[in-house]
Motif scaffolding. Structure first.
Motif, PDB file in Angstrom:
ATOM      1  N   TRP A 217       0.711  -1.294   0.014  1.00  0.00           N
ATOM      2  CA  TRP A 217       0.052  -0.061  -0.019  1.00  0.00           C
ATOM      3  C   TRP A 217       0.654   1.522   0.051  1.00  0.00           C
ATOM      4  O   TRP A 217       1.678   1.275   0.733  1.00  0.00           O
ATOM      5  CB  TRP A 217      -1.132   0.052   1.205  1.00  0.00           C
ATOM      6  N   ARG A 218       0.569   1.936  -0.795  1.00  0.00           N
ATOM      7  CA  ARG A 218       1.210   3.362  -0.778  1.00  0.00           C
ATOM      8  C   ARG A 218      -0.149   4.381  -1.167  1.00  0.00           C
ATOM      9  O   ARG A 218      -0.914   4.046  -1.964  1.00  0.00           O
ATOM     10  CB  ARG A 218       2.343   3.597  -1.822  1.00  0.00           C
ATOM     11  N   LEU A 219      -0.139   5.599  -0.417  1.00  0.00           N
ATOM     12  CA  LEU A 219      -1.061   6.879  -0.755  1.00  0.00           C
ATOM     13  C   LEU A 219      -0.504   7.494  -1.920  1.00  0.00           C
ATOM     14  O   LEU A 219       0.888   7.996  -1.911  1.00  0.00           O
ATOM     15  CB  LEU A 219      -1.187   7.370   0.593  1.00  0.00           C
ATOM     16  N   SER A 220      -1.151   7.629  -2.922  1.00  0.00           N
ATOM     17  CA  SER A 220      -0.823   8.613  -4.010  1.00  0.00           C
ATOM     18  C   SER A 220      -1.554   9.953  -3.531  1.00  0.00           C
ATOM     19  O   SER A 220      -2.660  10.111  -3.513  1.00  0.00           O
ATOM     20  CB  SER A 220      -1.240   8.111  -5.295  1.00  0.00           C
ATOM     21  N   VAL A 221      -0.534  10.952  -3.648  1.00  0.00           N
ATOM     22  CA  VAL A 221      -1.216  12.321  -3.351  1.00  0.00           C
ATOM     23  C   VAL A 221      -0.736  13.233  -4.529  1.00  0.00           C
ATOM     24  O   VAL A 221       0.624  13.375  -4.822  1.00  0.00           O
ATOM     25  CB  VAL A 221      -0.507  13.055  -2.074  1.00  0.00           C
ATOM     26  N   THR A 222      -1.673  13.902  -5.373  1.00  0.00           N
ATOM     27  CA  THR A 222      -1.316  14.784  -6.409  1.00  0.00           C
ATOM     28  C   THR A 222      -1.955  16.022  -6.545  1.00  0.00           C
ATOM     29  O   THR A 222      -3.004  16.283  -5.742  1.00  0.00           O
ATOM     30  CB  THR A 222      -2.164  13.993  -7.755  1.00  0.00           C
ATOM     31  N   GLY A 223      -1.105  16.976  -6.799  1.00  0.00           N
ATOM     32  CA  GLY A 223      -1.468  18.212  -6.795  1.00  0.00           C
ATOM     33  C   GLY A 223      -0.546  19.339  -7.588  1.00  0.00           C
ATOM     34  O   GLY A 223      -0.400  18.645  -8.672  1.00  0.00           O
ATOM     35  N   ARG A 224      -0.416  20.446  -7.350  1.00  0.00           N
ATOM     36  CA  ARG A 224       0.249  21.468  -8.200  1.00  0.00           C
ATOM     37  C   ARG A 224       1.567  21.152  -8.840  1.00  0.00           C
ATOM     38  O   ARG A 224       1.977  21.309  -9.833  1.00  0.00           O
ATOM     39  CB  ARG A 224       0.138  22.938  -7.579  1.00  0.00           C
ATOM     40  N   THR A 225       2.428  20.389  -7.685  1.00  0.00           N
ATOM     41  CA  THR A 225       3.669  20.107  -8.058  1.00  0.00           C
ATOM     42  C   THR A 225       4.022  18.845  -8.398  1.00  0.00           C
ATOM     43  O   THR A 225       5.262  18.484  -8.810  1.00  0.00           O
ATOM     44  CB  THR A 225       4.576  20.391  -6.810  1.00  0.00           C
TER      45      THR A 225
ATOM     46  N   GLY B 294     -21.150  10.129   6.516  1.00  0.00           N
ATOM     47  CA  GLY B 294     -20.373   8.902   6.661  1.00  0.00           C
ATOM     48  C   GLY B 294     -19.810   8.606   5.357  1.00  0.00           C
ATOM     49  O   GLY B 294     -18.543   8.004   5.252  1.00  0.00           O
ATOM     50  N   VAL B 295     -20.623   8.500   4.611  1.00  0.00           N
ATOM     51  CA  VAL B 295     -19.940   8.294   2.876  1.00  0.00           C
ATOM     52  C   VAL B 295     -18.855   8.944   2.511  1.00  0.00           C
ATOM     53  O   VAL B 295     -18.211   8.450   1.586  1.00  0.00           O
ATOM     54  CB  VAL B 295     -21.146   7.916   1.824  1.00  0.00           C
ATOM     55  N   LEU B 296     -19.068  10.184   2.700  1.00  0.00           N
ATOM     56  CA  LEU B 296     -17.771  11.158   2.506  1.00  0.00           C
ATOM     57  C   LEU B 296     -16.593  10.829   3.433  1.00  0.00           C
ATOM     58  O   LEU B 296     -15.454  11.521   2.872  1.00  0.00           O
ATOM     59  CB  LEU B 296     -18.219  12.236   2.447  1.00  0.00           C
ATOM     60  N   ASN B 297     -16.647  10.258   4.348  1.00  0.00           N
ATOM     61  CA  ASN B 297     -15.454   9.806   5.258  1.00  0.00           C
ATOM     62  C   ASN B 297     -14.866   8.477   4.606  1.00  0.00           C
ATOM     63  O   ASN B 297     -14.680   7.416   5.379  1.00  0.00           O
ATOM     64  CB  ASN B 297     -15.781   9.689   6.759  1.00  0.00           C
ATOM     65  N   THR B 298     -14.471   8.732   3.463  1.00  0.00           N
ATOM     66  CA  THR B 298     -13.792   7.482   2.800  1.00  0.00           C
ATOM     67  C   THR B 298     -13.058   6.440   3.541  1.00  0.00           C
ATOM     68  O   THR B 298     -11.842   7.086   4.136  1.00  0.00           O
ATOM     69  CB  THR B 298     -13.238   7.905   1.355  1.00  0.00           C
ATOM     70  N   LYS B 299     -13.047   5.154   3.440  1.00  0.00           N
ATOM     71  CA  LYS B 299     -12.264   4.113   4.109  1.00  0.00           C
ATOM     72  C   LYS B 299     -11.550   3.669   2.987  1.00  0.00           C
ATOM     73  O   LYS B 299     -11.615   3.745   1.810  1.00  0.00           O
ATOM     74  CB  LYS B 299     -13.310   3.174   4.752  1.00  0.00           C
ATOM     75  N   TRP B 300     -10.258   3.004   3.455  1.00  0.00           N
ATOM     76  CA  TRP B 300      -9.253   2.362   2.420  1.00  0.00           C
ATOM     77  C   TRP B 300      -8.839   3.389   1.364  1.00  0.00           C
ATOM     78  O   TRP B 300      -8.790   2.953   0.343  1.00  0.00           O
ATOM     79  CB  TRP B 300      -9.983   1.015   1.945  1.00  0.00           C
ATOM     80  N   VAL B 301      -8.276   4.420   1.817  1.00  0.00           N
ATOM     81  CA  VAL B 301      -8.177   5.590   0.950  1.00  0.00           C
ATOM     82  C   VAL B 301      -6.819   4.978   0.131  1.00  0.00           C
ATOM     83  O   VAL B 301      -5.847   4.588   0.634  1.00  0.00           O
ATOM     84  CB  VAL B 301      -7.696   6.721   1.660  1.00  0.00           C
ATOM     85  N   ALA B 302      -6.785   5.247  -1.395  1.00  0.00           N
ATOM     86  CA  ALA B 302      -5.678   5.069  -1.980  1.00  0.00           C
ATOM     87  C   ALA B 302      -4.927   6.249  -2.713  1.00  0.00           C
ATOM     88  O   ALA B 302      -4.016   6.314  -2.936  1.00  0.00           O
ATOM     89  CB  ALA B 302      -6.028   3.972  -3.085  1.00  0.00           C
ATOM     90  N   THR B 303      -5.882   7.070  -3.031  1.00  0.00           N
ATOM     91  CA  THR B 303      -5.397   8.308  -3.783  1.00  0.00           C
ATOM     92  C   THR B 303      -6.048   9.506  -3.414  1.00  0.00           C
ATOM     93  O   THR B 303      -7.406   9.827  -3.260  1.00  0.00           O
ATOM     94  CB  THR B 303      -5.794   7.875  -5.343  1.00  0.00           C
ATOM     95  N   LEU B 304      -5.281  10.736  -3.239  1.00  0.00           N
ATOM     96  CA  LEU B 304      -5.780  12.236  -3.083  1.00  0.00           C
ATOM     97  C   LEU B 304      -5.562  12.827  -4.227  1.00  0.00           C
ATOM     98  O   LEU B 304      -4.228  13.016  -4.348  1.00  0.00           O
ATOM     99  CB  LEU B 304      -5.352  12.747  -1.611  1.00  0.00           C
ATOM    100  N   THR B 305      -6.486  13.468  -5.033  1.00  0.00           N
ATOM    101  CA  THR B 305      -6.007  14.290  -5.869  1.00  0.00           C
ATOM    102  C   THR B 305      -6.570  15.946  -5.779  1.00  0.00           C
ATOM    103  O   THR B 305      -7.871  16.083  -5.673  1.00  0.00           O
ATOM    104  CB  THR B 305      -6.659  13.983  -7.500  1.00  0.00           C
ATOM    105  N   PHE B 306      -5.900  16.823  -5.162  1.00  0.00           N
ATOM    106  CA  PHE B 306      -6.079  18.213  -4.923  1.00  0.00           C
ATOM    107  C   PHE B 306      -6.146  19.281  -6.058  1.00  0.00           C
ATOM    108  O   PHE B 306      -5.369  18.924  -7.060  1.00  0.00           O
ATOM    109  CB  PHE B 306      -5.175  18.791  -3.864  1.00  0.00           C
ATOM    110  N   GLY B 307      -7.206  19.866  -6.249  1.00  0.00           N
ATOM    111  CA  GLY B 307      -7.462  20.660  -7.104  1.00  0.00           C
ATOM    112  C   GLY B 307      -8.327  19.967  -8.319  1.00  0.00           C
ATOM    113  O   GLY B 307      -8.676  20.717  -9.324  1.00  0.00           O
ATOM    114  N   ARG B 308      -8.858  18.728  -8.163  1.00  0.00           N
ATOM    115  CA  ARG B 308      -9.798  18.167  -8.976  1.00  0.00           C
ATOM    116  C   ARG B 308     -11.353  17.885  -8.383  1.00  0.00           C
ATOM    117  O   ARG B 308     -11.144  17.195  -7.306  1.00  0.00           O
ATOM    118  CB  ARG B 308      -9.348  16.911  -9.565  1.00  0.00           C
ATOM    119  N   PRO B 309     -12.198  18.737  -8.633  1.00  0.00           N
ATOM    120  CA  PRO B 309     -13.403  18.378  -7.992  1.00  0.00           C
ATOM    121  C   PRO B 309     -14.169  17.340  -8.141  1.00  0.00           C
ATOM    122  O   PRO B 309     -13.800  16.612  -9.424  1.00  0.00           O
ATOM    123  CB  PRO B 309     -14.528  19.873  -8.625  1.00  0.00           C
TER     124      PRO B 309
END
Length: 415
Positions: free
Chosen positions: A282-290, A400-415
């Protein structure tokens, strides 16, 4: 022996001595208050899903003008959604006996002839048909959703949303026509005037002998409502959850210990495999401006960790008490990929293999709140698989459904 009319279009077909303007007026005034609160909290529930975030959270397409009230759902107070949705679900179930009694009290009017005597009468009949059909539809779909029995065709969200608007529009039209008369009737009842009986168009012309008084009928309806309240309200309180006999308790028995609070869906149900969540995989993928960074759970645990006491509250109406979550602030993760200062919206994706809300979106104000976390621990212990290990989202006042479990990816700046 009297001949009983066989057709419901005959006034003599309806023989109950309980039917009458007094009985109907009192029930109508109770519903006037209750359904108004029910509709308002339902709109708030829909707004809490942040449906304007593209098509991510929105389960109701083409809402058009019906979305005029939508706004960025606040994070203060942190128990807001727990309160509004708890009231919505508990009140909806409590009102069922009142709604059924009200429909029973006016059912002769559905068969009255001629069908339309005037424009006002036609509008009244139309509002009554829409009110009866819409009420049964909205309450039935709501109860089925609470019970997690999706027997209706299509998605619950648009069906319940549009059904609620049709029902409430008919309710307002009917109220505008009937509330003044209902208030006059109740006032006369309190003053003891006999004129009410003389003007009673709902009373049976040839009633059968009474088997229960009108006061007893009110007690029966009120007692049924109180019984449903007593066997539903406890689902919002950990210590009283066992009293919620007529509603699901929010998933399987969570057991005891740090993770001993309600679970809606287990890791097995969501298709989460241990191979996906292991330290090597498991690795959390975090994407943003940089760009994009990938972080292991151990690397996340070495970042600045913060704690927040927040509940989990679900659309089905159940909720937990505040749990102590510990993890990395979402706004700090946004800063790691170039979003310092005011963070943007974030798109969250889960490892979940199937089912709704495998992904969700959070607004910028939710990301910016210092209590919004990518949680790694709860109540002093690592998350259990059923509570979202290796990491889950927790946001104050969010469904509760927006309190996502088993998170894999966070993409900031994408609605």
């Amino acid at each position: 022996m009297r001949d009983t009319p066989r057709l419901p279009t005959s006034p003599g077909f309806w023989r109950s001595p309980l039917r009458g303007i007094r009985f109907t007026s009192v029930l109508g005034l109770v519903l006037l208050v209750g359904i108004t609160v029910l509709f308002a909290t339902g709109l708030l529930s829909y707004a809490a899903y942040n449906p304007n975030l593209a098509a991510v959270n929105d389960k109701t397409p083409d809402k058009g003008l019906l979305g005029f009230y939508l706004f960025s759902w606040p994070t203060h107070p942190h128990w807001l959604y727990r309160l509004t949705q708890g009231v919505h679900v508990t009140l909806g179930i409590t009102l069922i006996p009142v709604l059924l009694a009200k429909l029973w009290s006016v059912v002769p009017r559905l068969f009255a002839l001629p069908p339309i005597r005037s424009l006002t009468h036609g509008l009244e009949r139309l509002s009554l048909l829409l009110l009866a059909g819409g009420g049964l539809f909205v309450f039935t779909t709501g109860v089925l959703n609470i019970q997690l029995d999706y027997l209706f065709p299509g998605s619950f969200y648009p069906l319940h949303f549009y059904g609620a608007w049709v029902f409430f529009a008919a309710f307002l039209a009917h109220a505008a026509l009937k509330v003044p008369a209902a208030l006059r009737t109740v006032r006369r009842m309190r003053e003891g005037e006999g004129q009410v009986a003389q003007e009673d168009a709902l009373a049976a012309p040839r009633p059968d002998p009474p088997t229960v008084s009108r006061r007893g009928a009110f007690g029966f309806v009120g007692g049924g409502a109180l019984l449903l309240f007593a066997t539903t309200a406890g689902r919002s309180f950990d210590g009283l959850r066992g009293t919620a006999l007529l509603a699901p308790h929010g998933g399987p028995d969570p057991g005891s210990g740090p993770g001993g609070f309600q679970i809606n869906k287990t890791a097995a149900y969501a298709g989460i495999q241990s191979a996906q969540t292991g330290a090597d995989a498991w690795r959390l993928s975090v994407t943003g401006r940089t760009g994009t960074i990938r972080l292991s759970r151990a690397q996340l645990a070495r970042l600045a960790l913060h704690e927040a006491a927040l509940p989990i509250a679900c659309v089905e109406g159940w909720s937990t008490s505040d749990q102590r979550w510990r993890g990395v602030r979402l706004r700090d993760l946004a800063a790691l990929v170039g979003h310092e200062g005011d963070p943007p919206d974030v798109f969250v994706e889960s490892l979940q293999a199937h089912g709704a809300f495998r992904h969700a979106a959070l607004r910028a104000n939710q990301v910016a709140d210092p209590r919004s976390l990518l949680a790694l621990y709860v109540n002093g212990a690592p998350l259990s698989p059923d509570h979202g290990f290796p990491a889950r989202i927790v946001v104050p006042a969010a469904p509760g459904v927006l309190n996502t479990k088993w998170v894999a990816t966070l993409t900031f700046g994408r609605p």
